[in-house]
Design an enzyme around this catalytic site. Structure first.
Site, PDB file in Angstrom:
ATOM      1  CE  LYS A  52      -3.729  -2.547   2.089  1.00  9.60           C
ATOM      2  NZ  LYS A  52      -4.298  -3.105   3.363  1.00  9.60           N
ATOM      3  CD  GLN A  96      -3.268  -4.673   6.300  1.00  5.73           C
ATOM      4  OE1 GLN A  96      -3.110  -3.713   5.632  1.00  5.73           O
ATOM      5  NE2 GLN A  96      -4.192  -5.845   6.083  1.00  5.73           N
ATOM      6  CG  ASP A 119      -9.332  -0.015   4.696  1.00  2.05           C
ATOM      7  OD1 ASP A 119      -9.531  -0.213   3.476  1.00  2.05           O
ATOM      8  OD2 ASP A 119      -8.721  -0.359   5.572  1.00  2.05           O
TER       9      ASP A 119
END
Ligand code: NDP
Length: 285
Positions: A52, A96, A119
């Site tokens: 990422k 994460q 997200d």
């Protein structure tokens, strides 16, 4: 024989467009910034976080990788999220998952400012998705929708069967299909007659995590198949949730694994980070 929906090629095209938009924004003095937060040292999570960050840097975005030890407390992590929420150089925050057991993941996700929730997991943004309002769309389902669009699939009136009901893939992708006027069935481990459900589908979206469990002969002639599953079999081989070769004989279009949905997920994260930066730049947050 099915057309292959090439996620890698679609992702590259989108990333080139995003890179151009990043340049434009930088000319106005704004560099989109993403903070990734990794707690602990799960090897798979480390790889995802690195990918990422690298993808951000390649596009000219700013990325900060923050790692904390596995024994980090919830309070410490919440304090870090607060700092990032008020950092003007950071437009997107990605924590994460999974988090270690002493940390309540819901509490952490809810602490992220909805304006930086790239997200799309904050309940505020989930609520906006449910009610059909513009929002940060979760990256993997968003990638699926872009692939369908790029493949020229009009969902209006189509029977879509989603296999899997997770909060990160199955449920949001089902809502997005509904928003595009499909008739949506969501299947899961308690569904009776899964083969029968899949046989009725014009579009099958598989997000199960069981290697090749959706058999080729369940696929209706001419159906479109999107395989979100990524399953490691043996040392090196990756397969999806769908029996690819047999399904490709019946489908009109299908995504491969690897090279299908996978490359789209990070691309949509980059897209969301850019959008967050644009919103911050316009003072609209
Ligand atoms: P989860 O494990 O959270 O959810 C799996 C879902 O599949 C559950 O709803 C479960 O049902 C259902 N399921 C499990 N077994 C069966 C079965 N035998 N029949 C019918 N339904 C079943 O997984 P995720 O949604 O997180 O991920 C799904 C897959 O997608 C994984 O392979 C994952 O690696 C991949 N993935 C890929 C991404 C990408 O970027 N390409 C990103 C995210 C995920 P129930 O709810 O009843 O337990």
């Amino acid at each position: 024989m099915a057309t292959i929906i090439d996620g890698k090629a679609i992702a590259e095209k989108i990333r080139a467009d995003l890179a151009a938009q990043v340049k434009e924004l930088q000319a106005r003095g704004i560099t989109p910034g993403l903070a990734t937060v990794l707690v602990g040292s799960d090897p798979a999570s480390e790889v995802y976080v690195r990918m990422k960050g690298d993808a951000c840097n390649k596009l000219g975005m700013h990325s900060v990788k923050i790692t904390r030890p596995a024994e980090t407390t919830e309070e410490e992590l919440l304090a870090l999220i607060n700092e990032l929420n008020s950092d003007p150089a950071i437009h997107g925050i990605l924590v994460q998952l999974p988090l270690p057991p002493q940390i309540n993941a819901d509490r952490v996700l809810e602490a992220i400012s909805p304006a930086k929730d790239v997200d799309g997991f904050h309940p505020y943004n989930v609520g906006r998705l449910v009610t059909g309002k513009p929002t940060f769309q979760p990256c993997t389902p968003y990638g699926v929708m872009v692939m369908l669009q790029e493949a020229g699939v009009d969902l209006a009136g189509k029977e879509v069967v989603v296999v899997g009901r997770s909060n990160i893939v199955g449920k949001p992708v089902a809502l997005m299909c509904l928003q595009r006027n499909a008739t949506v069935t969501i299947c899961h481990s308690k569904t009776r007659d899964l083969p029968g459900r899949v046989r009725a589908a014009d579009v099958v979206i598989a997000a199960v995590g069981v290697p090749e469990m959706i058999k080729g002969d369940w696929i209706k002639e001419g159906a479109v198949v999107i395989d979100v599953g990524v399953n490691r079999v043996g040392e090196k081989k990756l397969v999806g949730d769908v029996e690819f070769a047999a399904a490709a004989e019946r489908a009109s279009a299908i995504t491969p694994v690897p090279g299908g949905v996978g490359p789209m997920t990070i691309t949509m994260l980059l897209h969301n980070t850019l959008e967050a930066a644009k919103m911050a730049g316009s003072g609209n947050r």
